[in-house]
Design a protein around this motif. Structure first.
Motif, PDB file in Angstrom:
ATOM      1  N   ARG A  66       0.804  -1.222   0.000  1.00 31.46           N
ATOM      2  CA  ARG A  66       0.000   0.000   0.000  1.00 31.46           C
ATOM      3  C   ARG A  66       0.837   1.272   0.000  1.00 31.46           C
ATOM      4  NH1 ARG A  66      -4.127  -2.458   4.403  1.00 31.46           N
ATOM      5  NH2 ARG A  66      -5.273  -3.771   2.956  1.00 31.46           N
ATOM      6  N   GLU A  67       2.046   1.188   0.483  1.00 29.85           N
ATOM      7  CA  GLU A  67       2.918   2.362   0.545  1.00 29.85           C
ATOM      8  C   GLU A  67       3.354   2.847  -0.838  1.00 29.85           C
ATOM      9  OE1 GLU A  67       3.452   4.108   3.340  1.00 29.85           O
ATOM     10  OE2 GLU A  67       2.038   2.667   4.194  1.00 29.85           O
ATOM     11  N   ARG A  68       3.216   2.028  -1.862  1.00 33.71           N
ATOM     12  CA  ARG A  68       3.592   2.427  -3.229  1.00 33.71           C
ATOM     13  C   ARG A  68       2.602   3.399  -3.839  1.00 33.71           C
ATOM     14  NH1 ARG A  68       5.533  -2.105  -7.112  1.00 33.71           N
ATOM     15  NH2 ARG A  68       6.317  -0.258  -8.157  1.00 33.71           N
ATOM     16  N   GLY A  69       1.493   3.624  -3.162  1.00 36.20           N
ATOM     17  CA  GLY A  69       0.505   4.559  -3.673  1.00 36.20           C
ATOM     18  C   GLY A  69      -0.585   3.854  -4.452  1.00 36.20           C
ATOM     19  N   ALA A  70      -1.269   4.618  -5.282  1.00 32.62           N
ATOM     20  CA  ALA A  70      -2.414   4.090  -6.007  1.00 32.62           C
ATOM     21  C   ALA A  70      -2.531   4.778  -7.356  1.00 32.62           C
ATOM     22  CB  ALA A  70      -3.684   4.317  -5.187  1.00 32.62           C
ATOM     23  N   LEU A  71      -3.209   4.105  -8.259  1.00 29.03           N
ATOM     24  CA  LEU A  71      -3.584   4.719  -9.533  1.00 29.03           C
ATOM     25  C   LEU A  71      -4.923   5.399  -9.323  1.00 29.03           C
ATOM     26  CD1 LEU A  71      -2.837   1.712 -11.917  1.00 29.03           C
ATOM     27  CD2 LEU A  71      -1.407   3.725 -11.528  1.00 29.03           C
ATOM     28  N   LEU A  72      -5.055   6.644  -9.774  1.00 23.49           N
ATOM     29  CA  LEU A  72      -6.293   7.395  -9.608  1.00 23.49           C
ATOM     30  C   LEU A  72      -6.997   7.572 -10.943  1.00 23.49           C
ATOM     31  CD1 LEU A  72      -5.019  10.187  -7.199  1.00 23.49           C
ATOM     32  CD2 LEU A  72      -6.215   8.080  -6.606  1.00 23.49           C
ATOM     33  N   PHE A  73      -8.326   7.470 -10.916  1.00 25.38           N
ATOM     34  CA  PHE A  73      -9.137   7.563 -12.121  1.00 25.38           C
ATOM     35  C   PHE A  73     -10.319   8.500 -11.896  1.00 25.38           C
ATOM     36  CE2 PHE A  73      -7.283   3.333 -12.014  1.00 25.38           C
ATOM     37  CZ  PHE A  73      -6.881   3.104 -13.318  1.00 25.38           C
ATOM     38  N   GLY A  74     -10.584   9.373 -12.871  1.00 21.11           N
ATOM     39  CA  GLY A  74     -11.828  10.135 -12.897  1.00 21.11           C
ATOM     40  C   GLY A  74     -12.935   9.212 -13.381  1.00 21.11           C
ATOM     41  N   PRO A  75     -14.200   9.660 -13.326  1.00 23.65           N
ATOM     42  CA  PRO A  75     -15.320   8.774 -13.698  1.00 23.65           C
ATOM     43  C   PRO A  75     -15.220   8.173 -15.100  1.00 23.65           C
ATOM     44  CG  PRO A  75     -16.132  10.720 -12.585  1.00 23.65           C
ATOM     45  CD  PRO A  75     -14.662  10.946 -12.820  1.00 23.65           C
ATOM     46  N   SER A  76     -14.914   8.956 -16.113  1.00 24.61           N
ATOM     47  CA  SER A  76     -14.866   8.400 -17.472  1.00 24.61           C
ATOM     48  C   SER A  76     -13.652   7.496 -17.662  1.00 24.61           C
ATOM     49  CB  SER A  76     -14.890   9.503 -18.528  1.00 24.61           C
ATOM     50  OG  SER A  76     -13.780  10.354 -18.384  1.00 24.61           O
ATOM     51  N   ALA A  77     -12.531   7.858 -17.061  1.00 22.88           N
ATOM     52  CA  ALA A  77     -11.339   7.006 -17.146  1.00 22.88           C
ATOM     53  C   ALA A  77     -11.564   5.691 -16.402  1.00 22.88           C
ATOM     54  CB  ALA A  77     -10.113   7.730 -16.590  1.00 22.88           C
ATOM     55  N   TRP A  78     -12.274   5.747 -15.259  1.00 26.31           N
ATOM     56  CA  TRP A  78     -12.575   4.520 -14.512  1.00 26.31           C
ATOM     57  C   TRP A  78     -13.434   3.587 -15.357  1.00 26.31           C
ATOM     58  CZ3 TRP A  78     -10.868   1.565 -10.878  1.00 26.31           C
ATOM     59  CH2 TRP A  78     -11.672   0.555 -10.382  1.00 26.31           C
ATOM     60  N   GLN A  79     -14.444   4.127 -15.998  1.00 27.02           N
ATOM     61  CA  GLN A  79     -15.324   3.301 -16.831  1.00 27.02           C
ATOM     62  C   GLN A  79     -14.546   2.680 -17.986  1.00 27.02           C
ATOM     63  OE1 GLN A  79     -18.561   2.497 -15.938  1.00 27.02           O
ATOM     64  NE2 GLN A  79     -18.061   0.911 -17.427  1.00 27.02           N
ATOM     65  N   ALA A  80     -13.654   3.451 -18.598  1.00 29.36           N
ATOM     66  CA  ALA A  80     -12.828   2.919 -19.683  1.00 29.36           C
ATOM     67  C   ALA A  80     -11.919   1.797 -19.169  1.00 29.36           C
ATOM     68  CB  ALA A  80     -12.003   4.037 -20.316  1.00 29.36           C
TER      69      ALA A  80
END
Length: 67
Positions: free
Chosen positions: A41-55
């Motif tokens: 978890r310390e490596r962070g995360a990938l973040l997505f906006g709504p349209s990018a998440w759906q894609a």
């Protein structure tokens, strides 16, 4: 650490088995989505906006990443 992640509600993927390849999805207060490695978890995360998440979800469902 991204401050926005502090308010996330995290859920382990139902596809994560006992093989150690686990990921978590976070729903952020801003409405964005996040994905992180459960074991690192310390490596962070990938973040997505709504349209990018759906894609992203569509691409995973359609097998675009192999597997």
């Amino acid at each position: 650490m991204i401050p926005e992640l502090d308010g996330a509600t995290w859920h382990k993927s139902t596809y994560s088995g006992n093989s150690g390849g686990c990921v978590e999805r976070g729903i952020l207060p801003t409405g964005r989505q996040a994905v992180r490695d459960t074991k690192d978890r310390e490596r962070g995360a990938l973040l997505f906006g709504p349209s990018a998440w759906q894609a992203f979800v569509n691409a995973v469902r359609d097998g675009e990443f192999g597997g």
